[in-house]
Design an enzyme around this catalytic site. Structure first.
Site, mmCIF file in Angstrom:
data_model
loop_
_atom_site.group_PDB
_atom_site.id
_atom_site.type_symbol
_atom_site.label_atom_id
_atom_site.label_comp_id
_atom_site.label_asym_id
_atom_site.label_seq_id
_atom_site.Cartn_x
_atom_site.Cartn_y
_atom_site.Cartn_z
ATOM 1 N N GLU A 129 -3.151 6.037 -0.611
ATOM 2 C CA GLU A 129 -3.415 6.688 -1.895
ATOM 3 C C GLU A 129 -3.222 5.782 -3.101
ATOM 4 O O GLU A 129 -3.395 6.222 -4.235
ATOM 5 C CB GLU A 129 -2.533 7.919 -2.046
ATOM 6 C CG GLU A 129 -1.049 7.653 -2.009
ATOM 7 C CD GLU A 129 -0.245 8.903 -2.355
ATOM 8 O OE1 GLU A 129 -0.845 9.911 -2.767
ATOM 9 O OE2 GLU A 129 0.977 8.858 -2.209
ATOM 10 N N GLY A 130 -2.897 4.510 -2.879
ATOM 11 C CA GLY A 130 -2.739 3.601 -4.000
ATOM 12 C C GLY A 130 -1.934 2.385 -3.612
ATOM 13 O O GLY A 130 -1.835 2.023 -2.429
ATOM 14 N N PRO A 164 0.838 -1.203 0.000
ATOM 15 C CA PRO A 164 0.000 0.000 0.000
ATOM 16 C C PRO A 164 0.872 1.252 0.000
ATOM 17 O O PRO A 164 1.950 1.271 0.592
ATOM 18 C CB PRO A 164 -0.804 -0.120 1.300
ATOM 19 C CG PRO A 164 -0.001 -1.040 2.158
ATOM 20 C CD PRO A 164 0.710 -1.976 1.238
ATOM 21 N N LYS A 165 0.407 2.290 -0.680
ATOM 22 C CA LYS A 165 1.168 3.536 -0.802
ATOM 23 C C LYS A 165 0.660 4.557 0.214
ATOM 24 O O LYS A 165 -0.482 5.016 0.136
ATOM 25 C CB LYS A 165 1.057 4.095 -2.220
ATOM 26 C CG LYS A 165 1.998 5.254 -2.477
ATOM 27 C CD LYS A 165 1.926 5.721 -3.907
ATOM 28 C CE LYS A 165 3.015 6.743 -4.202
ATOM 29 N NZ LYS A 165 3.029 7.870 -3.261
ATOM 30 N N PHE A 166 1.512 4.900 1.171
ATOM 31 C CA PHE A 166 1.159 5.838 2.219
ATOM 32 C C PHE A 166 1.391 7.278 1.749
ATOM 33 O O PHE A 166 2.337 7.550 1.012
ATOM 34 C CB PHE A 166 1.980 5.562 3.473
ATOM 35 C CG PHE A 166 1.576 4.302 4.197
ATOM 36 C CD1 PHE A 166 0.968 4.374 5.435
ATOM 37 C CD2 PHE A 166 1.788 3.055 3.636
ATOM 38 C CE1 PHE A 166 0.583 3.221 6.103
ATOM 39 C CE2 PHE A 166 1.407 1.891 4.301
ATOM 40 C CZ PHE A 166 0.801 1.974 5.541
#
Length: 286
Positions: free
Chosen positions: A173-174, A26-28
């Protein structure tokens, strides 16, 4: 290891890659931060290489638990309740050091770690495969608690899609995808990422680079001209073939970048990123 380092970057793509050999994280949404534990202290670096330790003193103190010789790559984030609050991280980073210290007591930061660049026993491990670095990272952090924690990772694309769909409200965010056997791609876009985005049609009003194979496009979108991210080579070739038959109108500028203006005839589909990035990624021609 010589510090600061060239950090690895990710290229935006419209869909999550599939197939064997991919791992997903996961993109923080925070501030990219390198944490280096030396024999004397903990030093934090921004993506640019600038020392940012005075703004993230709480993370530097937490990093003292690490063994000397450890260098980590991750994101400094601030949680407000159960949501990652980028504006809070931005406020701290933009404050004077004294103000940042006060803010750290009000809203402590966390460090979401996704890679290890130097190991206390093995030294520089950037050339080792991702899966090996991941194991080393988990080992180094096994006795380290919050606020320093490894980000989740999986080789199951369905799980990654569930993260992408289900964690948006928490500030994720992605998703970033990395090759299992890949070395750390310092200084280049060796990873890929998808962000939450809306799909829209936009009119091409110019291009950057060669007309036959443009590097980026200038688009008319919602009353303003904006530049896209770097075009996919296949898309660039197709758009270049169409631009060959469109009249040029001279040079123009947008956000301090020069582009060649053209008659507004070509329409493309773009992914419009949400949040602070709001990147335009061209997916296809209409």
């Amino acid at each position: 290891m010589e510090l600061p380092v060239d950090v690895a970057l990710a290229k935006a793509v419209p869909t999550l890659p599939a197939g064997e050999g991919w791992w997903y994280e996961p993109k923080f949404d925070g501030h990219r931060t390198i944490m280096a534990r030396t024999a004397e202290a903990v030093v934090l670096y921004a993506r640019s290489g600038r020392v940012v330790t005075p703004w993230w003193r709480d993370l530097a103190r937490a990093g003292e638990q690490l063994l000397p010789g450890t260098v980590l790559d991750g994101e400094a984030v601030i949680w407000t309740g159960h949501h990652i609050d980028f504006s809070a991280a931005q406020s701290r980073a933009a404050s004077a050091p004294a103000r940042a210290l006060l803010l750290s007591h009000q809203l402590p930061a966390a460090y979401a770690v996704w890679d290890i660049l130097s190991h206390p026993s093995l030294g520089d491990v950037r050339g080792r495969p991702y899966v090996e670095r991941r194991g080393l990272l988990l080992g180094v952090l096994s006795e380290i608690g919050p606020p320093i924690q490894a980000v989740p990772a999986t080789d199951d694309r369905d799980v990654a899609i569930a993260w992408y769909s289900g964690l948006r409200d928490q500030g994720i965010e992605g998703v970033v995808a990395k090759r299992a056997g890949g070395a750390y791609p310092g200084g280049r876009r060796g990873w890929v990422k998808i962000r939450h985005a809306d799909t829209r049609d936009a009119t091409v009003v110019g291009y950057v680079g060669a007309r036959s194979r443009p590097r980026a496009l200038a688009l008319a979108l919602e009353g303003e001209v904006r530049l896209t991210s770097r075009l996919d080579p296949v898309v660039a070739a197709r758009i270049g073939a169409v631009l060959a038959g469109v009249s040029e109108l001279g040079l123009a500028m947008v956000r301090e970048e020069r582009y060649t203006a053209v008659e507004a005839r070509v329409v493309v589909e773009v992914l419009v990123g949400t949040g602070r990035h709001a990147l335009l990624t061209v997916t296809r021609m209409r």
